[in-house]
Design a protein around this motif. Structure first.
Motif, PDB file in Angstrom:
ATOM      1  N   LEU A   1      41.288  44.614  53.038  1.00 58.73           N
ATOM      2  CA  LEU A   1      41.963  43.460  53.884  1.00 58.73           C
ATOM      3  C   LEU A   1      42.913  44.047  54.887  1.00 58.73           C
ATOM      4  O   LEU A   1      44.059  44.303  54.172  1.00 58.73           O
ATOM      5  N   GLY A   2      42.929  44.106  56.103  1.00 61.06           N
ATOM      6  CA  GLY A   2      43.784  44.777  56.962  1.00 61.06           C
ATOM      7  C   GLY A   2      44.081  46.197  56.419  1.00 61.06           C
ATOM      8  O   GLY A   2      42.817  47.024  56.439  1.00 61.06           O
ATOM      9  N   ASP A   3      45.319  46.706  56.048  1.00 59.59           N
ATOM     10  CA  ASP A   3      45.546  47.873  55.793  1.00 59.59           C
ATOM     11  C   ASP A   3      45.632  48.101  54.120  1.00 59.59           C
ATOM     12  O   ASP A   3      46.310  49.004  53.653  1.00 59.59           O
ATOM     13  N   GLN A   4      45.285  46.975  53.447  1.00 61.05           N
ATOM     14  CA  GLN A   4      45.482  47.027  52.057  1.00 61.05           C
ATOM     15  C   GLN A   4      43.966  47.028  51.324  1.00 61.05           C
ATOM     16  O   GLN A   4      43.361  46.125  51.373  1.00 61.05           O
ATOM     17  N   ARG A   5      43.903  47.946  50.383  1.00 58.66           N
ATOM     18  CA  ARG A   5      42.524  48.043  49.426  1.00 58.66           C
ATOM     19  C   ARG A   5      42.888  47.416  48.082  1.00 58.66           C
ATOM     20  O   ARG A   5      43.935  47.257  47.803  1.00 58.66           O
ATOM     21  N   TYR A   6      41.750  46.764  47.675  1.00 58.27           N
ATOM     22  CA  TYR A   6      41.477  45.945  46.723  1.00 58.27           C
ATOM     23  C   TYR A   6      40.272  46.244  45.931  1.00 58.27           C
ATOM     24  O   TYR A   6      39.434  46.876  46.438  1.00 58.27           O
ATOM     25  N   MET A   7      40.455  46.018  44.464  1.00 57.47           N
ATOM     26  CA  MET A   7      39.246  45.928  43.824  1.00 57.47           C
ATOM     27  C   MET A   7      39.015  44.637  42.994  1.00 57.47           C
ATOM     28  O   MET A   7      40.063  44.229  42.376  1.00 57.47           O
ATOM     29  N   ALA A   8      37.894  44.296  42.967  1.00 59.04           N
ATOM     30  CA  ALA A   8      37.669  42.752  42.517  1.00 59.04           C
ATOM     31  C   ALA A   8      36.536  42.753  41.281  1.00 59.04           C
ATOM     32  O   ALA A   8      35.688  43.614  41.359  1.00 59.04           O
ATOM     33  N   ILE A   9      36.784  42.316  40.174  1.00 62.59           N
ATOM     34  CA  ILE A   9      35.849  42.070  39.013  1.00 62.59           C
ATOM     35  C   ILE A   9      35.220  40.784  39.109  1.00 62.59           C
ATOM     36  O   ILE A   9      36.287  39.817  38.800  1.00 62.59           O
ATOM     37  N   GLU A  10      33.986  40.684  38.834  1.00 66.84           N
ATOM     38  CA  GLU A  10      33.235  39.272  38.488  1.00 66.84           C
ATOM     39  C   GLU A  10      32.881  39.396  37.072  1.00 66.84           C
ATOM     40  O   GLU A  10      31.895  40.014  36.912  1.00 66.84           O
ATOM     41  N   ALA A  11      33.348  38.545  36.252  1.00 64.11           N
ATOM     42  CA  ALA A  11      32.692  38.714  35.055  1.00 64.11           C
ATOM     43  C   ALA A  11      32.996  37.165  34.429  1.00 64.11           C
ATOM     44  O   ALA A  11      33.030  36.982  33.000  1.00 64.11           O
ATOM     45  N   GLY A  12      32.525  36.317  35.115  1.00 60.51           N
ATOM     46  CA  GLY A  12      32.331  34.960  34.431  1.00 60.51           C
ATOM     47  C   GLY A  12      33.498  34.219  34.194  1.00 60.51           C
ATOM     48  O   GLY A  12      34.447  34.599  35.026  1.00 60.51           O
ATOM     49  N   PRO A  13      33.466  32.910  33.895  1.00 63.32           N
ATOM     50  CA  PRO A  13      34.446  31.870  33.966  1.00 63.32           C
ATOM     51  C   PRO A  13      35.659  32.216  32.865  1.00 63.32           C
ATOM     52  O   PRO A  13      36.217  31.255  32.581  1.00 63.32           O
ATOM     53  N   LEU A  14      36.040  33.540  32.605  1.00 63.27           N
ATOM     54  CA  LEU A  14      37.085  33.704  31.486  1.00 63.27           C
ATOM     55  C   LEU A  14      38.415  33.184  31.878  1.00 63.27           C
ATOM     56  O   LEU A  14      38.925  32.672  31.095  1.00 63.27           O
ATOM     57  N   ASP A  15      38.847  33.791  33.058  1.00 64.27           N
ATOM     58  CA  ASP A  15      40.059  33.571  33.566  1.00 64.27           C
ATOM     59  C   ASP A  15      40.219  32.872  34.750  1.00 64.27           C
ATOM     60  O   ASP A  15      40.017  33.621  35.909  1.00 64.27           O
ATOM     61  N   PRO A  16      40.513  31.593  35.004  1.00 67.09           N
ATOM     62  CA  PRO A  16      40.524  30.965  36.451  1.00 67.09           C
ATOM     63  C   PRO A  16      41.571  31.613  37.042  1.00 67.09           C
ATOM     64  O   PRO A  16      42.673  32.426  36.481  1.00 67.09           O
ATOM     65  N   PHE A  17      41.628  31.739  38.642  1.00 66.70           N
ATOM     66  CA  PHE A  17      42.865  32.136  39.392  1.00 66.70           C
ATOM     67  C   PHE A  17      43.823  31.455  39.185  1.00 66.70           C
ATOM     68  O   PHE A  17      43.842  30.165  39.032  1.00 66.70           O
ATOM     69  N   ASN A  18      45.110  31.955  39.292  1.00 68.89           N
ATOM     70  CA  ASN A  18      46.366  31.065  39.444  1.00 68.89           C
ATOM     71  C   ASN A  18      47.237  31.639  40.510  1.00 68.89           C
ATOM     72  O   ASN A  18      46.971  32.962  41.175  1.00 68.89           O
ATOM     73  N   HIS A  19      48.358  31.499  40.541  1.00 65.96           N
ATOM     74  CA  HIS A  19      49.437  31.926  41.484  1.00 65.96           C
ATOM     75  C   HIS A  19      49.815  33.463  41.028  1.00 65.96           C
ATOM     76  O   HIS A  19      50.532  33.895  41.889  1.00 65.96           O
ATOM     77  N   SER A  20      49.462  33.925  39.897  1.00 66.36           N
ATOM     78  CA  SER A  20      50.165  35.201  39.550  1.00 66.36           C
ATOM     79  C   SER A  20      49.328  36.191  40.229  1.00 66.36           C
ATOM     80  O   SER A  20      49.811  37.176  40.422  1.00 66.36           O
ATOM     81  N   PHE A  21      48.085  35.893  40.689  1.00 60.00           N
ATOM     82  CA  PHE A  21      47.675  36.853  41.944  1.00 60.00           C
ATOM     83  C   PHE A  21      47.377  35.849  43.123  1.00 60.00           C
ATOM     84  O   PHE A  21      46.589  35.089  42.972  1.00 60.00           O
ATOM     85  N   SER A  22      47.965  36.239  44.023  1.00 61.24           N
ATOM     86  CA  SER A  22      47.544  35.700  45.221  1.00 61.24           C
ATOM     87  C   SER A  22      47.822  36.808  46.394  1.00 61.24           C
ATOM     88  O   SER A  22      48.405  37.845  46.241  1.00 61.24           O
TER      89      SER A  22
END
Length: 145
Positions: free
Chosen positions: A42-63
């Motif tokens: 995204l722009g100049d920042q690289r990320y990696m995402a993992i999709e592993a089911g509904p184990l841990d919902p998103f929260n503000h800890s990662f935004s």
């Protein structure tokens, strides 16, 4: 995950979906193929995402915070990312997949760095009352209007 990533990279200049794959073996998160990985930029920042089911919902800890050059960019990103999601105070929104974003004008940082503490206080008070940031409103607060 793939639909979300495709939207994100379409909205932010200089972005790309670099790779997608599924894990070929069983994992504690699920059977072979159910855990998916992706690399994206995204722009100049690289990320990696993992999709592993509904184990841990998103929260503000990662935004993700997106710093915008002007109101048109704030409005465009706000509309696209909040569609099907929800909005919160201080430029925060949660997209339809649950990821939290803060859409912030670059000008806010400049105003908050002003040497005049009264000016910073007025900008802070205005900012705290806003949901989507309004640069003109922040400028008016800075000016004391």
């Amino acid at each position: 995950m793939e639909a979300a990533l495709r939207l994100y990279v379409s909205l932010i200049p200089g972005s790309s979906l670099d790779w997608l794959s599924g894990l070929p073996a069983d994992t504690p998160s699920g059977p072979a193929g159910s855990v998916r990985l992706a690399g994206f930029t995204l722009g100049d920042q690289r990320y990696m995402a993992i999709e592993a089911g509904p184990l841990d919902p998103f929260n503000h800890s990662f935004s993700i915070m997106l710093e915008c050059a002007d109101q048109a960019e704030i409005d465009r990103l706000w509309a696209a990312l909040s569609d099907g999601g929800s909005t919160e105070q201080c430029g925060w929104l949660r997209d339809r997949w649950g990821l939290c974003w803060q859409i912030v004008p670059k000008r806010l940082g400049e105003l908050m760095s002003d040497p005049d503490p009264d000016r910073v206080k007025r900008v802070t008070e205005a900012m705290l009352r806003m949901t989507k940031f309004d640069i003109a409103g922040l400028e008016q607060a800075a000016a004391g209007n």
